[in-house]
Design a protein around this motif. Structure first.
Motif, PDB file in Angstrom:
ATOM      1  N   MET A   1       0.891  -1.263  -0.156  1.00 42.84           N
ATOM      2  CA  MET A   1      -0.265   0.053   0.049  1.00 42.84           C
ATOM      3  C   MET A   1       1.066   1.295  -0.014  1.00 42.84           C
ATOM      4  O   MET A   1       1.687   1.196   0.624  1.00 42.84           O
ATOM      5  CB  MET A   1      -0.777   0.043   1.263  1.00 42.84           C
ATOM      6  N   VAL A   2       0.243   2.291  -0.575  1.00 43.34           N
ATOM      7  CA  VAL A   2       0.969   3.517  -0.588  1.00 43.34           C
ATOM      8  C   VAL A   2       0.153   4.583  -0.276  1.00 43.34           C
ATOM      9  O   VAL A   2      -0.832   4.748  -0.655  1.00 43.34           O
ATOM     10  CB  VAL A   2       1.564   3.944  -2.065  1.00 43.34           C
ATOM     11  N   LEU A   3       0.459   5.432   0.781  1.00 45.90           N
ATOM     12  CA  LEU A   3      -0.461   6.434   1.074  1.00 45.90           C
ATOM     13  C   LEU A   3      -0.381   7.611   0.296  1.00 45.90           C
ATOM     14  O   LEU A   3       0.586   8.195   0.135  1.00 45.90           O
ATOM     15  CB  LEU A   3      -0.029   6.906   2.526  1.00 45.90           C
ATOM     16  N   HIS A   4      -1.649   8.206  -0.346  1.00 48.57           N
ATOM     17  CA  HIS A   4      -1.654   9.211  -1.130  1.00 48.57           C
ATOM     18  C   HIS A   4      -3.047   9.877  -1.185  1.00 48.57           C
ATOM     19  O   HIS A   4      -4.329   9.127  -1.235  1.00 48.57           O
ATOM     20  CB  HIS A   4      -1.249   8.525  -2.621  1.00 48.57           C
ATOM     21  N   GLU A   5      -2.869  11.037  -1.097  1.00 45.18           N
ATOM     22  CA  GLU A   5      -4.113  11.727  -0.924  1.00 45.18           C
ATOM     23  C   GLU A   5      -5.067  12.185  -2.001  1.00 45.18           C
ATOM     24  O   GLU A   5      -6.464  12.439  -1.994  1.00 45.18           O
ATOM     25  CB  GLU A   5      -4.014  13.065   0.062  1.00 45.18           C
ATOM     26  N   ASP A   6      -4.427  11.933  -3.282  1.00 49.70           N
ATOM     27  CA  ASP A   6      -5.121  12.500  -4.353  1.00 49.70           C
ATOM     28  C   ASP A   6      -6.031  11.366  -5.015  1.00 49.70           C
ATOM     29  O   ASP A   6      -5.688  10.228  -5.299  1.00 49.70           O
ATOM     30  CB  ASP A   6      -3.906  12.440  -5.569  1.00 49.70           C
ATOM     31  N   ARG A   7      -7.346  11.724  -4.858  1.00 51.20           N
ATOM     32  CA  ARG A   7      -8.395  10.684  -5.292  1.00 51.20           C
ATOM     33  C   ARG A   7      -8.311  10.501  -6.716  1.00 51.20           C
ATOM     34  O   ARG A   7      -9.184   9.738  -7.243  1.00 51.20           O
ATOM     35  CB  ARG A   7      -9.779  11.456  -4.769  1.00 51.20           C
ATOM     36  N   ALA A   8      -7.942  11.415  -7.318  1.00 48.19           N
ATOM     37  CA  ALA A   8      -7.683  11.423  -8.995  1.00 48.19           C
ATOM     38  C   ALA A   8      -6.961  10.172  -9.605  1.00 48.19           C
ATOM     39  O   ALA A   8      -7.055   9.706 -10.520  1.00 48.19           O
ATOM     40  CB  ALA A   8      -7.317  12.441  -9.848  1.00 48.19           C
ATOM     41  N   LEU A   9      -6.131   9.684  -8.344  1.00 46.84           N
ATOM     42  CA  LEU A   9      -5.285   8.366  -8.649  1.00 46.84           C
ATOM     43  C   LEU A   9      -6.187   7.309  -8.536  1.00 46.84           C
ATOM     44  O   LEU A   9      -5.619   6.039  -8.805  1.00 46.84           O
ATOM     45  CB  LEU A   9      -4.070   8.493  -7.992  1.00 46.84           C
ATOM     46  N   GLY A  10      -7.402   7.349  -7.980  1.00 46.72           N
ATOM     47  CA  GLY A  10      -8.350   6.150  -7.668  1.00 46.72           C
ATOM     48  C   GLY A  10      -7.821   5.711  -6.352  1.00 46.72           C
ATOM     49  O   GLY A  10      -8.181   4.411  -6.302  1.00 46.72           O
ATOM     50  N   SER A  11      -7.216   6.329  -5.415  1.00 44.61           N
ATOM     51  CA  SER A  11      -6.938   5.959  -4.125  1.00 44.61           C
ATOM     52  C   SER A  11      -8.236   5.560  -3.360  1.00 44.61           C
ATOM     53  O   SER A  11      -9.140   6.181  -3.269  1.00 44.61           O
ATOM     54  CB  SER A  11      -6.074   6.922  -3.307  1.00 44.61           C
ATOM     55  N   ALA A  12      -8.256   4.354  -2.790  1.00 51.44           N
ATOM     56  CA  ALA A  12      -9.182   3.937  -1.970  1.00 51.44           C
ATOM     57  C   ALA A  12      -9.024   4.145  -0.643  1.00 51.44           C
ATOM     58  O   ALA A  12      -7.955   4.643  -0.143  1.00 51.44           O
ATOM     59  CB  ALA A  12      -9.385   2.230  -2.017  1.00 51.44           C
ATOM     60  N   ALA A  13     -10.178   4.220   0.307  1.00 50.16           N
ATOM     61  CA  ALA A  13      -9.943   4.623   1.881  1.00 50.16           C
ATOM     62  C   ALA A  13      -9.305   3.475   2.317  1.00 50.16           C
ATOM     63  O   ALA A  13      -9.705   2.092   2.359  1.00 50.16           O
ATOM     64  CB  ALA A  13     -11.392   4.820   2.528  1.00 50.16           C
ATOM     65  N   LEU A  14      -8.376   3.740   3.322  1.00 51.92           N
ATOM     66  CA  LEU A  14      -7.513   2.585   3.965  1.00 51.92           C
ATOM     67  C   LEU A  14      -8.278   2.039   4.929  1.00 51.92           C
ATOM     68  O   LEU A  14      -8.143   0.878   5.159  1.00 51.92           O
ATOM     69  CB  LEU A  14      -6.248   3.456   4.808  1.00 51.92           C
TER      70      LEU A  14
END
Length: 247
Positions: free
Chosen positions: A169-182
């Motif tokens: 997992m990589v913490l990343h705040e950008d929702r544009a990258l498709g990041s899911a909620a931890l």
């Protein structure tokens, strides 16, 4: 209040034991322990013994009687945090709080956007500080299995670590990258979770691509953007609660 923890080279299996040296001095001269008080001895690798103080001698000798001893099992889910190098003493703050939270391993990462550089003698001193901080925080938080603070890694080495994880997992705040909620991620019941925390300037697109190729997906914590010295601790706390480590 729980018994204070002291580190020994080898945990005794019974009888009386003399705690001396730096740990004995801390017990006698700083903690001012006396007869009948309880202590815990550990090697920091999971082996521990409960003991009762028999006597304090001089300024640095504590005689104790062992009352119980055992080995703490490895957790079913191990949590490793790859921590990009923060500025100043924020690295030690991150290590301290992650240790208190219960992280199993901490990996310093020389990310592309890190201002701090671990090179030569400075790098060795900084690593020694992180390891000392983990040891002291482990004692303070009454742990008997301290986190493994590893040698600093490059992005390529981190990618190899991620490729071998059960969940990367990589913490990343950008929702544009498709990041899911931890907080809603599908976690393994056993194995190793590796969580990457970027520097203040963020994980670069090139690093994200490298980590994605190794199987690591982006995840976010919430709406607010945390500092690098805080994000690892908060992320680890979420994982601790969701894997049952805090149950």
């Amino acid at each position: 209040m729980t018994a204070p923890v002291f580190v020994v080279d080898k945990v005794p299996g019974g009888g009386e034991f003399v705690l001396d040296g730096a740990e004995g001095r801390h017990a006698v001269s700083v903690k001012r322990l006396h007869a009948d008080e309880e202590v815990t001895l550990t090697d920091g690798a999971g082996n521990w013994a409960d003991a009762v103080v028999v006597a304090a001698e001089g300024k640095d000798r504590l005689v104790v009687r062992i009352t119980a001893h055992a080995t703490e099992d490895e957790p079913a889910v191990r949590i490793t945090v790859v921590q990009a190098l923060p500025k100043g003493d924020r690295g030690e703050v991150a290590v301290e709080t992650m240790t208190e939270t219960g992280v199993d391993a901490i990996v310093p990462w020389q990310a592309r956007r890190c201002i701090t550089q671990w090179k030569g003698e400075r790098g060795l001193k900084s690593l020694a500080k992180w390891r000392s901080t983990a040891r002291e925080a482990g004692k303070q938080s009454r742990r008997v299995r301290f986190p493994d603070v590893r040698e600093a890694m490059t992005t390529k080495q981190v990618a190899a670590l991620l490729a071998g994880a059960d969940l990367a997992m990589v913490l990343h705040e950008d929702r544009a990258l498709g990041s899911a909620a931890l907080a809603t991620a599908d976690l393994p019941a056993r194995g190793e979770i590796v969580l990457v925390v970027g520097p203040e300037g963020g994980v670069s697109p090139e690093e994200l691509a490298t980590f994605a190729a190794a199987g690591a997906m982006p995840y976010r914590l919430g709406r607010s953007v945390l500092r690098t010295s805080t994000a690892g601790t908060v992320g680890a706390a979420v994982l601790m609660a969701r894997t049952g480590r805090w149950s």
